[in-house]
Write a protein that holds these residues in place. Structure first.
Motif, PDB file in Angstrom:
ATOM      1  N   ASP B  67       0.797  -1.233   0.000  1.00 33.24           N
ATOM      2  CA  ASP B  67       0.000   0.000   0.000  1.00 33.24           C
ATOM      3  C   ASP B  67       0.828   1.282   0.000  1.00 33.24           C
ATOM      4  N   HIS B  68       2.095   1.184   0.388  1.00 38.54           N
ATOM      5  CA  HIS B  68       2.842   2.422   0.620  1.00 38.54           C
ATOM      6  C   HIS B  68       3.363   3.056  -0.669  1.00 38.54           C
ATOM      7  N   TYR B  69       4.268   2.358  -1.344  1.00 40.73           N
ATOM      8  CA  TYR B  69       4.905   2.926  -2.542  1.00 40.73           C
ATOM      9  C   TYR B  69       4.413   2.156  -3.753  1.00 40.73           C
ATOM     10  N   GLY B 106      -5.114  -1.184  -1.279  1.00 43.24           N
ATOM     11  CA  GLY B 106      -4.662   0.134  -0.818  1.00 43.24           C
ATOM     12  C   GLY B 106      -4.345   0.100   0.664  1.00 43.24           C
ATOM     13  N   VAL B 107      -4.540   1.218   1.346  1.00 40.48           N
ATOM     14  CA  VAL B 107      -4.018   1.408   2.710  1.00 40.48           C
ATOM     15  C   VAL B 107      -4.423   0.266   3.666  1.00 40.48           C
ATOM     16  N   CYS B 108      -3.410  -0.370   4.216  1.00 36.37           N
ATOM     17  CA  CYS B 108      -3.577  -1.626   4.945  1.00 36.37           C
ATOM     18  C   CYS B 108      -4.603  -1.573   6.084  1.00 36.37           C
ATOM     19  N   HIS B 109      -4.597  -0.507   6.866  1.00 33.22           N
ATOM     20  CA  HIS B 109      -5.472  -0.502   8.049  1.00 33.22           C
ATOM     21  C   HIS B 109      -6.945  -0.434   7.671  1.00 33.22           C
ATOM     22  N   VAL B 110      -7.228   0.262   6.583  1.00 28.57           N
ATOM     23  CA  VAL B 110      -8.604   0.344   6.119  1.00 28.57           C
ATOM     24  C   VAL B 110      -8.956  -0.959   5.403  1.00 28.57           C
ATOM     25  N   THR B 127       3.182  -4.787  10.961  1.00 30.97           N
ATOM     26  CA  THR B 127       4.468  -4.079  10.880  1.00 30.97           C
ATOM     27  C   THR B 127       4.239  -2.628  10.506  1.00 30.97           C
ATOM     28  N   ASP B 128       3.326  -2.000  11.200  1.00 30.39           N
ATOM     29  CA  ASP B 128       3.027  -0.603  10.924  1.00 30.39           C
ATOM     30  C   ASP B 128       2.456  -0.015  12.195  1.00 30.39           C
ATOM     31  N   SER B 129       2.938   1.156  12.555  1.00 26.67           N
ATOM     32  CA  SER B 129       2.567   1.693  13.862  1.00 26.67           C
ATOM     33  C   SER B 129       1.067   1.964  13.979  1.00 26.67           C
ATOM     34  N   HIS B 130       0.403   2.222  12.848  1.00 28.37           N
ATOM     35  CA  HIS B 130      -1.026   2.514  12.924  1.00 28.37           C
ATOM     36  C   HIS B 130      -1.909   1.267  12.928  1.00 28.37           C
ATOM     37  N   THR B 131      -1.297   0.115  13.157  1.00 32.12           N
ATOM     38  CA  THR B 131      -2.066  -1.119  13.334  1.00 32.12           C
ATOM     39  C   THR B 131      -3.059  -0.967  14.487  1.00 32.12           C
ATOM     40  N   GLY B 303      -6.658  12.409   2.720  1.00 31.04           N
ATOM     41  CA  GLY B 303      -6.326  11.024   2.407  1.00 31.04           C
ATOM     42  C   GLY B 303      -5.775  10.320   3.626  1.00 31.04           C
ATOM     43  N   SER B 304      -5.231   9.106   3.439  1.00 33.97           N
ATOM     44  CA  SER B 304      -4.581   8.271   4.458  1.00 33.97           C
ATOM     45  C   SER B 304      -5.565   7.409   5.254  1.00 33.97           C
ATOM     46  N   CYS B 305      -4.992   6.552   6.115  1.00 33.77           N
ATOM     47  CA  CYS B 305      -5.817   5.687   6.954  1.00 33.77           C
ATOM     48  C   CYS B 305      -6.615   6.514   7.954  1.00 33.77           C
ATOM     49  N   THR B 306      -6.092   7.674   8.316  1.00 30.15           N
ATOM     50  CA  THR B 306      -6.785   8.534   9.268  1.00 30.15           C
ATOM     51  C   THR B 306      -7.918   9.300   8.591  1.00 30.15           C
ATOM     52  N   SER B 368      -3.831   4.526  -2.285  1.00 28.33           N
ATOM     53  CA  SER B 368      -2.578   4.130  -1.622  1.00 28.33           C
ATOM     54  C   SER B 368      -2.289   5.123  -0.501  1.00 28.33           C
ATOM     55  N   CYS B 369      -1.139   4.943   0.167  1.00 27.59           N
ATOM     56  CA  CYS B 369      -0.730   5.875   1.211  1.00 27.59           C
ATOM     57  C   CYS B 369      -0.332   7.221   0.622  1.00 27.59           C
ATOM     58  N   ALA B 370       0.115   7.220  -0.632  1.00 31.38           N
ATOM     59  CA  ALA B 370       0.521   8.434  -1.348  1.00 31.38           C
ATOM     60  C   ALA B 370       1.411   9.331  -0.481  1.00 31.38           C
ATOM     61  N   ALA B 371       1.081  10.627  -0.391  1.00 32.87           N
ATOM     62  CA  ALA B 371       2.023  11.572   0.228  1.00 32.87           C
ATOM     63  C   ALA B 371       1.948  11.619   1.744  1.00 32.87           C
ATOM     64  N   CYS B 372       1.132  10.772   2.342  1.00 33.20           N
ATOM     65  CA  CYS B 372       1.046  10.751   3.807  1.00 33.20           C
ATOM     66  C   CYS B 372       2.424  10.588   4.426  1.00 33.20           C
ATOM     67  N   LEU B 373       3.275   9.828   3.771  1.00 35.02           N
ATOM     68  CA  LEU B 373       4.635   9.691   4.298  1.00 35.02           C
ATOM     69  C   LEU B 373       5.670  10.047   3.248  1.00 35.02           C
ATOM     70  N   GLY B 374       5.380  11.076   2.484  1.00 32.64           N
ATOM     71  CA  GLY B 374       6.375  11.532   1.513  1.00 32.64           C
ATOM     72  C   GLY B 374       6.562  10.516   0.406  1.00 32.64           C
ATOM     73  N   THR B 393      -4.107  13.737   7.497  1.00 32.49           N
ATOM     74  CA  THR B 393      -3.257  12.610   7.887  1.00 32.49           C
ATOM     75  C   THR B 393      -2.953  12.664   9.390  1.00 32.49           C
ATOM     76  N   ASN B 394      -2.030  11.830   9.837  1.00 38.05           N
ATOM     77  CA  ASN B 394      -1.846  11.683  11.277  1.00 38.05           C
ATOM     78  C   ASN B 394      -0.520  12.198  11.827  1.00 38.05           C
ATOM     79  N   ARG B 395       0.426  12.528  10.955  1.00 44.57           N
ATOM     80  CA  ARG B 395       1.735  12.961  11.460  1.00 44.57           C
ATOM     81  C   ARG B 395       2.211  14.196  10.730  1.00 44.57           C
ATOM     82  N   GLY B 399       9.508  16.900   7.617  1.00 46.54           N
ATOM     83  CA  GLY B 399       9.827  16.063   6.466  1.00 46.54           C
ATOM     84  C   GLY B 399       8.878  14.904   6.212  1.00 46.54           C
ATOM     85  N   ARG B 400       7.913  14.687   7.079  1.00 42.82           N
ATOM     86  CA  ARG B 400       7.036  13.523   6.962  1.00 42.82           C
ATOM     87  C   ARG B 400       6.353  13.430   5.591  1.00 42.82           C
ATOM     88  N   MET B 401       5.870  14.562   5.090  1.00 43.98           N
ATOM     89  CA  MET B 401       5.149  14.504   3.814  1.00 43.98           C
ATOM     90  C   MET B 401       6.059  14.780   2.620  1.00 43.98           C
TER      91      MET B 401
HETATM   92  S1  SF4 Z   1      -0.219   6.539   8.265  1.00 49.89           S
HETATM   93 FE1  SF4 Z   1      -0.035   7.079   6.139  1.00 49.89          FE
HETATM   94  S2  SF4 Z   1       1.688   5.844   5.446  1.00 49.89           S
HETATM   95 FE2  SF4 Z   1       0.989   4.934   7.350  1.00 49.89          FE
HETATM   96  S3  SF4 Z   1      -0.494   3.368   6.752  1.00 49.89           S
HETATM   97 FE3  SF4 Z   1      -1.643   5.242   7.138  1.00 49.89          FE
HETATM   98  S4  SF4 Z   1      -1.793   6.166   5.112  1.00 49.89           S
HETATM   99 FE4  SF4 Z   1      -0.174   4.689   4.998  1.00 49.89          FE
END
Ligand code: SF4
Lengths: 189, 432
Positions: B67-69, B106-110, B127-131, B303-306, B368-374, B393-395, B399-401
């Protein structure tokens, strides 16, 4: 990694809330860790996203890894609260390990980062109640006495107490979570 | 004394009658999720430790969601997806949502929730902090690194330290101008980014029961931004209905005991709360929207899981349907299901997709995660200079984006949409 009794080296000092994006920016997460040349890239970009003013306190503007190099001249990181917050990327402790970090002394760690350091055995994550990031300067020579739980600033001739490693010491001594599980008979092989 | 919801789930998975905060346990894992950024490293560790011919402990319990890149020409990023594909094939992984296939999500948590992998009473590691997002389904869910994930892949187990639970009660009715994002940014602002380190955050109260399943996900999603180990909400009827619609697998619903011990209880009164933002460069840098209103922005990002789920887009559409954007606005659906529904679901007879298009937003071609994490330089919506961005997004770490020079404000989809329309940070109460 077997645990040393004495860890000695130059300190690199950081403040509070150093997150994993600062430790290793997301665009570098693509290199393979099993590929010897690509692996070095993690060392090269370790701590590359820390804002200038906070990079190498108290002065700032000090590179952790010189341009083009993949090892740092600093062996010990001194940090404030919540070191390693943010994403769960293990690339962050790995990047510090590849850059040559042997120990971090922080006031506290973010949970996932701390677990990753311990279970992967990448370096020793010490905690202290002292505000060392205001006491120690980047470049000071530091000696950590693991058994006595002391960190000494050899440059300034001062010493401070570390908190005991606690439950995780067994895993750190074994080397990593796999070695620990084998030692405890939880994994055959 | 009884146990909290988190304690009870962990006790069951460790085969113990009772546990207390601080106990170290080995728990059985129901689901292990990994993605394209951490999957390859996890697989490497799994092979290194269990041998080149090792099999995963349960091929139906390892869920792989790239989902990320995704939409990039970066060769390394593409190689990571190839590694996942090869591994999924070799191991006969049942749930692999491959890029370029009809299964792509797309985005794993959703995606985990939509595909029925989040179930009450279970233990989920990813393997993702937003699990921690999946705590919305009344399960224990938390993020781990590659080493721990490699260990689970081979054994189906992991050690955990039982966290003490902090309870957050939201009293009163949810006002129409507030969203779950405001509530969680409020909590994080009050406690700081390490205020819940090692702890479980349980959300409850009348306000919580009024919120949708997706809004529950938003709340739990950002528990990690307060340092929390997990976020959790006791499952209600709509949550159970959501899960049953999406899985046939049996699960056992668990509730906390009435006499459970909480480390702290904090009560929020919804009618006293206002829309908030987190200012650059930390999720705990809270300000009321009215305190920063008028701040110039260059870009909006939804966008993003948030903030890229259906509820998020519906909220934004409430504002966009009569207004056009004044600054570049990027819209990125979290999953292919959200993407499809944007084209199907309507508001006043118009599809959400068309509402966004007419308002002048740029809609991502793909979830996808797109620019949520740059991400790689060609990532949709990535910040590349000194832009000021307001984002769902959540962070907002430096430099995050994508760019260290940029500045990111975090806010609810309503606040971001209102700001997009005015071109400066704007209180959504001017519209709703
Ligand atoms: S925080 Fe951003 S990069 Fe991480 S899973 Fe959610 S959308 Fe993807």
């Amino acid at each position: 990694m077997s645990m040393k009794d004495i860890i000695k080296g130059k300190a690199y000092v950081l403040g509070n809330d150093i997150d994993t994006d600062q430790i290793i920016p997301a665009q570098h997460l693509v290199y393979s860790l099993s590929h010897p040349e690509e692996r070095k890239m993690y060392g090269r970009y370790a701590l590359s996203s820390v804002p200038e003013v906070q990079a190498g306190l108290p002065k700032g503007g000090i590179k952790f890894v010189e341009g083009g190099e993949d090892r740092s001249e600093y062996d010990i990181i001194i940090a404030g609260k919540n070191f390693g917050c943010g994403s769960s990327r293990e690339h962050a402790p790995v990047a510090l390990n590849i850059a040559g970090v042997e120990a971090v002394v922080a006031e506290s760690y973010a949970r996932i980062f701390y677990r990753n350091v311990v279970d992967g055995g990448f370096f020793i994550p010490f905690e202290t109640d002292e505000h060392l990031c205001r006491e120690i300067k980047t470049g000071d020579v530091i000696e950590i006495d693991v058994k006595k739980g002391l960190v000494k600033n050899l440059t300034m001739g001062k010493q401070y107490k570390l908190q005991p490693l606690g439950d995780v010491e067994a895993i750190l001594r074994a080397g990593d979570i796999f070695a620990y599980a084998r030692q405890e008979g939880m994994l055959r092989r | 004394m009884g146990m909290t919801l988190t304690e009870k789930i962990l006790a069951r998975h460790a085969n113990k009658k009772s546990v207390s905060p601080g106990d170290n346990l080995w728990v059985d894992v129901d689901v292990l999720m990994t993605h394209d950024v951490c999957g390859p490293g996890t697989i490497e560790i799994f092979r290194r430790e269990f041998g080149p011919n090792a099999r995963v402990w349960d091929r139906e319990k390892v869920v792989i969601i790239p989902d990320h890149y995704i939409f990039t020409t970066d060769v390394y990023a593409r190689r990571n997806i190839d590694i996942l594909r090869e591994f999924a094939l070799e191991q006969g992984i049942r749930y692999f949502y491959d890029v370029g296939s009809p299964e792509y999500k797309g985005v794993c948590h959703v995606a985990l929730a939509e595909e029925g992998h989040t179930r009450p009473g279970e233990v989920l590691f990813g393997t993702d902090s937003h699990t921690c997002t999946a705590g919305a389904f009344g399960e224990f869910a938390t993020g781990i690194g590659n080493t721990d994930a490699g260990f689970i892949m081979g054994t189906g187990r992991l050690w955990v330290k039982v966290p003490p639970t902090m309870r957050f009660v939201f009293d009163g009715e949810m006002p129409s101008y507030l969203m779950a994002k405001d509530l969680i940014l409020h909590i994080i602002g009050d406690m700081g980014v390490d205020g819940a380190t090692y702890k479980a955050m349980e959300f409850t109260g009348e306000g919580i029961s009024m919120l949708s399943v997706e809004e529950h996900m938003t709340l739990c999603n950002m528990a990690i931004e307060a340092g929390g180990k997990n976020g959790i909400i006791a499952p209600d009827d709509k949550t159970l209905a959501f899960v049953r619609q999406r899985t046939n697998r049996a699960f056992e619903v668990v509730y906390g005991d009435h006499d459970a011990g909480y480390e702290s209880v904090k009560v929020y009164h919804l009618k006293e709360m206002e829309p908030v933002v987190a200012k650059p460069h930390s999720p705990d840098n809270k300000a009321l929207v009215r305190e920063v209103k008028g701040t110039r922005i260059d870009r909006c990002y939804i966008g993003s899981c948030t903030g890229g789920k259906m509820e998020d887009f519906k909220a934004a559409a409430r504002i966009f349907r009569r207004n056009s954007v004044k600054v570049e606005t990027y819209v990125v659906p979290a999953t292919t299901e959200v993407e499809r529904r944007l084209r199907e679901e309507t508001m006043d007879g118009e599809t959400l997709y068309s509402i966004f298009e007419k308002a002048g937003a740029k809609i991502s071609d793909g979830a996808s995660c797109a620019a949520c994490l740059g991400g790689p330089a060609d990532t949709f919506g990535r910040l590349s200079g000194s832009e000021v961005c307001i984002s769902t997004t959540n962070r907002n770490f430096p430099g995050r984006m994508g760019s260290k020079q940029s500045q990111v404000y975090l806010a609810s989809p309503l606040t971001v949409a209102a700001s997009a329309v005015r071109g400066v940070i704007t209180d959504p109460r001017e519209f709703v």
